[in-house]
Design a protein around this motif. Structure first.
Motif: not given
Lengths: 729, 729
Positions: A614, A649, A715-716, A719-720, A722-729, B98, B100, B356, B361-362, B364, B431, B434-435, B438
């Protein structure tokens, strides 16, 4: 008349209105002056100019200057190179913005010039039957320089050991295990050849069997394609190692100053007690030339060693009785090691230089190379230093002339005491530990391995997957210059920085800074040499480099052009030229291998690989997302804070792979993807090692460790991603 | 005529030119549209609007809703609050962008409803002479709710222990040491009072002496200013704890899920064996009310305990014979503990929400509060949750109506399972590990401690020194609203976040995120209560809160206004409202104290404090420099990348103080300035603890540890100073 007046009035008015609008719009700009600066991208014409100014003759002269005398760390010769670097980097016409030295008090190991280390064969009646050479044979005045250090094993303890000789192949754990099945190793001296195991490991692996001393030599099979004669085969007739050549080296396991783990080795820094040092030889060890090794090995008694243990000597390599054959003149004789090494805390310097960035001065591109050598060090490290000096000359000139200032800052490092365990660069990373979120890329220059083979030069570039792209681009551009000597058919060999082979180690493994290592290397289809043959010997001189490695210095020039090209792109590009999808690819490869190798057995142990699957899928999807953001954005016209975000990022991606829990037994290894591994599988290193251990021991607690590492790793990677996204979800 | 024509032509032309310039300059703007966005600063009128919309009645209704039923972590009541949070945060008119839930499988401990824990006095003939209350006395229907959990010590092992009773004061190491000098503790049960030592410590400190079970109660001296009678003195007549009230709690030492240290507790995460857990009671322990403690303690035999051990009971507190007085009805009787606690891995939820950011946005700003309680938890935690819900309602409405979008993203967290050891927030930090570069600021809301004392309300704000400024500003602005009930004479008490008292812990100590904790508290000159008296009892209800803590909910309103004001400033300010010079001040204070306390003795041990002095001086000079850069820059008109750089420096400052080597014995403590300390000195915590240990043991290796920590500390401060500069030199 009236009509004319009206028409002329109207026309004049319209013209004036137009002029006014034009002046108002273009003449009195209301966009702040910084708008242009923040969206400026790399200037290709500047790169062309850089490439054209890199001069092979300058590099050759740099190398000549750097290799005038031996410059082992902290010696007078080393200080001369410090002064040279400072002079060049502080030059008012072609220097950097600033240059300075940073000093560290580091723990080094030296032989005693007054009591040279001795290796002898001693008969039962105490007659010395053979004495190994104490210095390498002279072929040029270079070898006669009194500053040439006697061959020795740095960090070998001093001591006087005497015992029967045995042959232990490469000194791997499996070698001693096998040997011990035939020979009682208690009280013996083992002779080993370089390769297969780390230097210190050859002694560390031996000690538990009761071995009391170790010799190490370079077998002609491993370095000279079997050639042995200096009458016509080896240097000075070719690039091969002469019979008396000895590879020096640092015999330790961890990198950085040993007395100040994880701390910068400043004057008042706490130092651990010497007896707490780990990873160094517990018993004396000494390197010798194959000339002497030949005399010892071919006289050994006992059973013949296996085929894989045989080297290039024209005799059978026996295990040793222990000791020599009954038919040998050495029958019943011992081998004796008299080692006089001593440790000292000495002042070692890094020379640092900086070109300050114009738009993002707090983003650093680091370019480094070590400065210290074992002897003259023409290839290792001076080829790299001479390239770095030419590169800074060309860039420095552009800066001093006001023609260029990079968007980001560029930091240059000339590291000290690399040969003793990557010390200068490691101490530097300990200093910048807290600033490392600003560091972009350690563009470490080659440690060695230039060779000119006009039609077959191979550019060897190792680095994170994300840097492959920019290296390809730069290398292609350089090869398209169609230099007379370096053909355009240059091939590129991409690799990864998974070990601790050179100064990139602390940047990659300790700080998680995206890094690369670029060099030209020889065509491995034409020779089996494990490294260039003069490596760490007294023959790695300007004479050797200019005759056998790169006559005309065009490979050096090509490296300077390639590395400089990459450097300018990293420093000037609006969006960093790093590609996260290339990273996803290697993660997928590693996952595929891991699933093939481990999944069945892990299922039996009720350990799921799903979280890892995953995580890799998350990473791929996040990388694709970021790529699309970059592609679909008109970044030159959007807010510079969007570019900033994307660059953060990309820049911090490797940091996200750090986890200090990942390798509890490995000093300063934190990058879950690139740590060294002894399992030798092309997959996640910690997983491979933990699995190999559990499989061999069968202990439930070892399977727990596999599960644990899988959690850390998953988890690493998650985590990596996630750093390529802005926020989760 | 001609002249007129020329004049009119000229005038017309000039007019048209002017019009044209104006149109060109102002009409056709050539500045990109983002230019305005990136330099926009906080909008004071928006803050005014926010302040005016925060409604005390809404907060009151929130609290009523949240405290309808007990909502201990992972129970049905907890799930109801999860649903409430989700409903509010997903509301189309006043919700967030959002919301969750994030689930973790965490290790919890519960009593057995079918086998309630029992504390009895048993005579030699096995007669039960006394049984402690199994549930608290009912004064309102709240206490009769079947979901009220029996008082127990979470993570106490189950077991049946029987022995003579002794009184061990607060269960500190020094208490057991003293007690052991008079009484043979082997096989005894110790009764202790809350305070002085952590909950688990009372049992951990006891076990080495052979104590087999521990009781703990709240002495009326420590919570009720000595008052004991529920006939007229305690709740429901006042805020004081009734005789049967029992403080529940988590009896552990480390924070976060115990089975997954440093890893997020996901389904397939590796879990350590239960027997490897450290920091929990090795022997059974059970809390009881002072009603029962009175009966036990006043019957104890043996010598009188020292004056400092005496509480508010109208009898002498004796050590215990061990056991009861010969004259007591309990003579020769034992105390028996029957503990039926059991551990379970259960699914606990954090509810997360986000607004957001528009420009960054990055980046927080995190605002969190835990959701789970022990019983109804009106003050702890629901006062904070009801404030958070009001704050998100007002902000959410502004967002949904298109009136506002913060510059930076705001993340809201409603943490689960805090009462069992800050679990929800700690898992969240694992969780985002690594972020975390930010993350800006964890604006943790109060866990407890509101009280209305109109003329003497004290705003208690704890946080990094750098946040003091913005808190003062916000608080002043709120108090100037001159609310009828909260007087403008509100005083502010600033503190630091040095322990692990609430959900800020993982943010501060593990991730190095600048944080604060804001609450209103009672006037400590008027009561000696160590905390509000209903804390963790069945009396912490809406009835209690609305009658005795904040009738009218105006203190709640003031907190919502203050916290929201700070939050908007953090999210919207062009330059982050963090002050690094205030940080320098506390470092200088700490240094001064350290020099006074330690320098002489350290000199004797040849350990220099100079590196620490130099580091603090570097920090001050770097902070002054950065302040000057900020002051002397016209940041609204300079490149937004300069603002970005300054904000990065301010945002990452606390991260620079992290060093994983600093506290090898403390789980998840990495911030060298704010870690907990047992030495109790207002100075660097690790230095104070290491010094105290070395001074007491006198061992050279302990002095080495002082030197080592000094190096770690000095280099961390030096590193933090460097992050405030652009490049070294």
């Amino acid at each position: 008349q009236k009509k004319w007046e009206i028409v002329s009035l109207f026309m004049c008015g319209a013209a004036m209105l137009t002029v006014g609008i034009l002046i108002g719009h273009y003449g009195i700009t209301n966009a702040p002056s910084w708008v242009k600066d923040v969206v400026r991208d790399v200037d290709e014409s500047l790169i062309e100019k850089f490439l054209s100014e890199v001069d092979n003759i300058q590099i050759q002269e740099n190398l000549k200057e750097l290799t005038k005398v031996p410059h082992m760390a902290t010696t007078a010769g080393d200080e001369q190179t410090v002064q040279l670097m400072l002079k060049r980097w502080q030059d008012p016409e072609s220097g950097l913005d600033q240059a300075w030295r940073e000093e560290y008090l580091v723990y080094l190991s030296f032989p005693d010039p007054k009591n040279p280390n001795k290796v002898t064969v001693v008969s039962p009646s105490e007659t010395v039957l053979h004495t190994a050479r104490e210095k390498e044979k002279s072929y040029t005045p270079d070898q006669d320089d009194p500053a040439v250090v006697q061959p020795y094993a740095a960090y070998s303890p001093a001591g006087h050991q005497r015992g029967r000789l045995v042959y232990a192949n490469q000194g791997k754990p499996s070698d001693y295990l096998l040997l011990n099945q035939t020979v009682d190793l208690k009280g013996t001296i083992a002779i080993t050849r370089y390769g297969g195991a780390g230097r210190a490991a050859k002694a560390i692996n031996a000690a538990p069997y009761g071995v009391i001393g170790v010799l190490v030599y370079t077998d002609p099979l491993d370095i000279n394609d079997g050639l042995m004669s200096d009458a016509n085969e080896t240097y000075p007739h070719s690039w091969y190692m002469p019979p008396s050549g000895v590879e020096r080296g640092s015999f330790n396991t961890h990198y950085g100053d040993m007395l100040t783990p994880y701390l910068a080795a400043k004057e008042e820094t706490y130092r651990i007690p010497v007896e707490d040092i780990t990873g160094i030889p517990p018993i004396p060890i000494q390197p010798i030339g194959f000339e002497d090794a030949y005399i010892l090995i071919c006289e050994l008694g006992g059973e013949a060693a296996p085929k894989e243990w045989q080297g290039a000597f024209n005799c059978t390599y026996n295990f040793g009785g222990p000791g020599f054959k009954p038919t040998s003149a050495f029958n019943n004789s011992d081998v004796k090691l008299d080692i006089f090494n001593h440790e000292k805390i000495k002042n070692s310097s890094n020379v640092m230089g900086v070109i300050k960035g114009s738009v993002e001065p707090d983003r650093y591109v680091i370019y480094g190379n070590h400065r210290d050598s074992w002897v003259h060090g023409a290839i290792d490290p001076s080829s790299g230093t001479s390239v770095m000096l030419e590169l800074t000359r060309v860039l420095g000139k552009m800066v001093k002339q006001g023609k260029w200032r990079p968007r980001r800052s560029i930091i240059f490092g000339s590291w000290g005491a690399e040969e003793f365990g990557l010390i200068g660069s490691a101490e530097y990373t300990e200093v910048i530990y807290n600033e490392s979120t600003r560091c972009l890329n350690s563009d470490t220059n080659p440690k060695h391995s230039f060779i000119s083979c006009s039609a077959n030069a191979t550019l060897r570039a190792s680095g994170m997957p994300s840097v492959q792209n920019v290296i390809f681009k730069a290398a292609k551009q350089v090869s398209s210059l169609k230099n007379e000597l370096v053909s355009s058919g240059v091939s590129i060999q991409m690799g990864y920085l998974s070990g601790a082979g050179s100064d990139y180690a602390a940047f990659v493994h300790y700080l998680g800074i995206t890094a690369m290592d670029i060099s030209y290397t020889y065509d491995r289809s034409k020779t089996n040499a494990r490294i260039y043959p003069a490596y760490h010997t007294a023959y790695d001189t300007f004479d050797y480099a200019s005759k056998f490695i790169d006559p005309g210095f065009v490979s050096h020039q090509a490296i300077a052009r390639t590395a400089g090209n990459v450097l300018i792109r990293l420093a000037d590009s609006l969006v960093l030229p790093l590609n996260c999808s290339d990273y996803a690819e290697i993660l997928e490869d590693y996952l595929k291998t891991a699933v093939n190798l481990y999944q069945n057995q892990l299922q039996v142990k009720h350990i799921s690989m799903d979280p890892l699957k995953r995580a890799v899928a998350s990473f791929r999807s996040a990388a694709t997302h970021l790529d699309q953001v970059i592609l679909s954005s008109d970044l030159a016209n959007e807010t510079p804070l969007k570019v900033r975000r994307i660059n953060d990022q990309l820049m911090l991606l490797d940091r996200a792979f750090l986890n200090p829990l990942a390798f509890p037994d490995k000093y300063a290894f934190r990058h879950v993807i690139w740590a060294s591994s002894s399992a030798g599988k092309p997959t996640f290193p910690g997983l491979a090692d933990a699995y190999a251990k559990a499989e061999s021991s069968g202990q439930p607690r070892d399977w727990d460790k596999v599960h644990y590492h899988l959690s850390v790793l998953s988890q690493a990677i998650e985590g990596a991603a996630n750093t390529l996204l802005i926020t989760k979800q």
